[in-house]
Design an enzyme around this catalytic site. Structure first.
Site, short mmCIF file in Angstrom:
data_model
loop_
_atom_site.label_atom_id
_atom_site.label_comp_id
_atom_site.label_asym_id
_atom_site.label_seq_id
_atom_site.Cartn_x
_atom_site.Cartn_y
_atom_site.Cartn_z
N LYS A 118 -34.65 -60.08 -8.02
CA LYS A 118 -34.30 -60.52 -9.39
C LYS A 118 -34.13 -62.04 -9.38
O LYS A 118 -35.11 -62.74 -9.17
CB LYS A 118 -33.05 -59.76 -9.86
CG LYS A 118 -33.29 -58.24 -9.95
CD LYS A 118 -32.11 -57.51 -10.53
CE LYS A 118 -32.38 -56.03 -10.69
NZ LYS A 118 -31.84 -55.21 -9.59
N ARG A 134 -39.36 -57.01 -3.56
CA ARG A 134 -38.59 -55.84 -3.99
C ARG A 134 -37.83 -55.27 -2.78
O ARG A 134 -38.45 -54.88 -1.78
CB ARG A 134 -39.59 -54.80 -4.51
CG ARG A 134 -39.03 -53.77 -5.44
CD ARG A 134 -40.13 -53.25 -6.35
NE ARG A 134 -40.34 -54.19 -7.43
CZ ARG A 134 -39.55 -54.32 -8.49
NH1 ARG A 134 -38.52 -53.52 -8.65
NH2 ARG A 134 -39.80 -55.21 -9.42
N TYR A 153 -42.85 -49.60 13.40
CA TYR A 153 -41.57 -48.89 13.25
C TYR A 153 -40.48 -49.62 14.02
O TYR A 153 -40.68 -50.00 15.17
CB TYR A 153 -41.68 -47.46 13.80
CG TYR A 153 -41.69 -46.43 12.70
CD1 TYR A 153 -40.60 -46.31 11.85
CD2 TYR A 153 -42.79 -45.61 12.48
CE1 TYR A 153 -40.60 -45.39 10.81
CE2 TYR A 153 -42.81 -44.68 11.45
CZ TYR A 153 -41.70 -44.58 10.61
OH TYR A 153 -41.69 -43.69 9.59
N GLU A 179 -36.75 -48.68 13.77
CA GLU A 179 -35.44 -48.07 13.51
C GLU A 179 -34.39 -48.63 14.47
O GLU A 179 -34.67 -48.77 15.66
CB GLU A 179 -35.53 -46.55 13.64
CG GLU A 179 -36.24 -45.94 12.44
CD GLU A 179 -36.54 -44.47 12.61
OE1 GLU A 179 -36.29 -43.93 13.69
OE2 GLU A 179 -37.05 -43.88 11.64
N1 DSN Z 1 -33.46 -51.63 -13.06
C1 DSN Z 1 -32.58 -52.74 -12.83
C2 DSN Z 1 -32.36 -53.54 -14.04
O1 DSN Z 1 -33.29 -53.64 -14.82
O2 DSN Z 1 -31.29 -54.09 -14.23
C3 DSN Z 1 -31.30 -52.29 -12.23
O3 DSN Z 1 -31.54 -51.41 -11.22
#
Ligand code: DSN
Length: 414
Positions: free
Chosen positions: A228, A234, A53, A55
């Site tokens: 992404k 994530r 933890y 915080e």
């Molecule tokens: N779920 C994501 C996407 O596919 O663009 C955005 O949060």
């Protein structure tokens, strides 16, 4: 990945993970928001840092024993600052929506007015959709893409901003394939006295590689997910000007979240290290090349694309002239081992459950090393599958070919 203890102790969970790993190896991922992390990122995720933890912020934690965790967070912060040239960063947000919630909490009061792009025009749920906390807590006015060009019309944004006088303007989208004019957004915001907030979750990796313009130097605050185009674990991060540092840090904790996920922070640091490498720039360039080839091949085959093409890693296919809904197309393509995500098109006459389009993106396929030649093959398969959707035999044959190509381009092994 080795999971020896898991294999011995919990076969049920182990088997499911093993099946998902096999699916990822054998199938083609064209969901624009997904990617494959390196083994180093995966290894950082599976560490004892999850036990702790922490915080608070570096040097100011509400629990003892955080000196080592502080070093991990400091490393992640330094690397992220270097990538984007940010004055202040917070690497603790658990994911994109909580990061955006923290931004609104830091700058605004419930009921304040915000300008955001409409969801079916390419925006995100957390940019003011009525079913989302953002639309429930704040007074969102939604701008749109131009109905003829499919692009954001900055004159229309200016007109709306002058009429509505929002406290914040949000730019950065989930299904928009064109460059964003950050500088013009900043000008408009200054004219009406609004804060500027960029959500670069989709394009962060391309911005990091300096292939798209970076809003960090001009905007008040910028968020991105890390999983992404940044190809990390994530999670999410917030970047802002120094003068807003305290506001943002307090909104993340204690405002929105409790303890940060330290194993994820370590994995973010690893991914940011990878983003700073020369190889990442080559990767990011290829993402855009692949996306452009994919789009051109679809156009050649008579498909329509919202805005007519792409400048980034994704585009939305408008399937109206192909007589198939986005959800139906998603299901057919699943049958041949290709994942895409259904998508609305601007002013979609169909429901979000089975909208008129699919969104297609190249970050994951590019991580596997696929290039222009493979993109052309992929379009042929998609077109053939959609045209022969009632033939189980043809779909089975395409699935076999997709699998063969995927095995030739393995997901990361280091
Ligand atoms: N779920 C994501 C996407 O596919 O663009 C955005 O949060």
């Amino acid at each position: 990945m080795q999971h020896n203890a898991l294999a011995e102790k919990d076969r049920a969970v182990f088997n499911v993970i093993a099946r998902e790993e096999k699916r990822q190896k054998e199938e083609l991922e064209l969901i624009a928001s997904e990617n494959y992390v390196s083994l180093s990122v995966l290894e950082a995720l599976g560490t004892v840092l999850t036990n702790k933890y922490s915080e608070g912020t570096v040097g100011h934690r509400y629990y003892g024993g955080n000196q080592i965790v502080d070093e991990i967070e400091t490393l992640a912060v330094a690397r992220l600052k270097k990538i984007f040239g940010a004055e202040h960063v917070n690497v603790q947000p658990l994911s994109g929506s909580p990061a955006n919630a923290a931004v609104y909490m830091a700058f605004l009061k419930p009921g304040d007015k915000i300008l955001g792009l409409k969801l079916d025009h390419g925006g995100h749920l957390s940019h003011g959709h009525p079913v989302n906390f953002s639309g429930m807590l704040y007074n969102f006015v939604q701008y749109e893409v131009d109905s003829k060009t499919g692009r954001i019309d900055m004159a229309a944004v200016r007109k709306l901003a002058k009429k509505e006088k929002p406290k914040m303007i949000v730019a950065g989208y989930s299904a928009y394939s064109r460059e964003i004019d950050w500088k013009e957004f900043k000008k408009i915001a200054d004219e009406v006295g609004a804060y500027t907030f960029a959500d670069i979750a989709h394009t962060a990796g391309l911005i990091a590689a300096k292939l798209l313009d970076n809003p960090v130097p001009y905007f008040d605050v910028v968020t991105t997910t890390t999983h992404k185009t940044l190809r990390g674990p994530r999670g999410a991060v917030i970047m802002c000007q120094k003068k807003f540092a305290k506001l943002i840090d307090r909104a993340v904790f204690p405002g929105m979240q409790g303890g940060p996920h330290n194993h994820v922070t370590a994995a973010k640091a690893v991914a940011f290290g990878e983003v700073l490498s020369k190889d990442f720039k080559i990767y990011a360039k290829q993402i855009i090349k692949n996306s452009k080839v994919l789009a051109q091949e679809f156009l050649k085959k008579g498909y329509e694309i919202v805005s007519g093409g792409t400048d980034n890693h994704l585009f939305v296919l408008n399937l109206q002239n192909k007589n198939i809904g986005g959800h139906d197309a998603e299901v057919i393509l699943e049958k041949v081992g290709i994942s895409v995500s259904r998508s609305t098109i601007p002013d979609d006459p169909k429901s979000p459950m089975n909208p008129s389009g699919v969104r297609i993106g190249t970050p994951a396929a590019t991580t596997r090393g696929m290039k222009e030649k493979e993109m052309k093959q992929i379009v042929s398969w998609i077109d053939e599958a959609l045209q022969n959707r009632d033939s189980d035999k043809i779909l089975a044959q395409i699935k076999k070919e997709v699998k063969k190509m995927c095995l030739e381009f393995p997901i990361p092994t280091k």
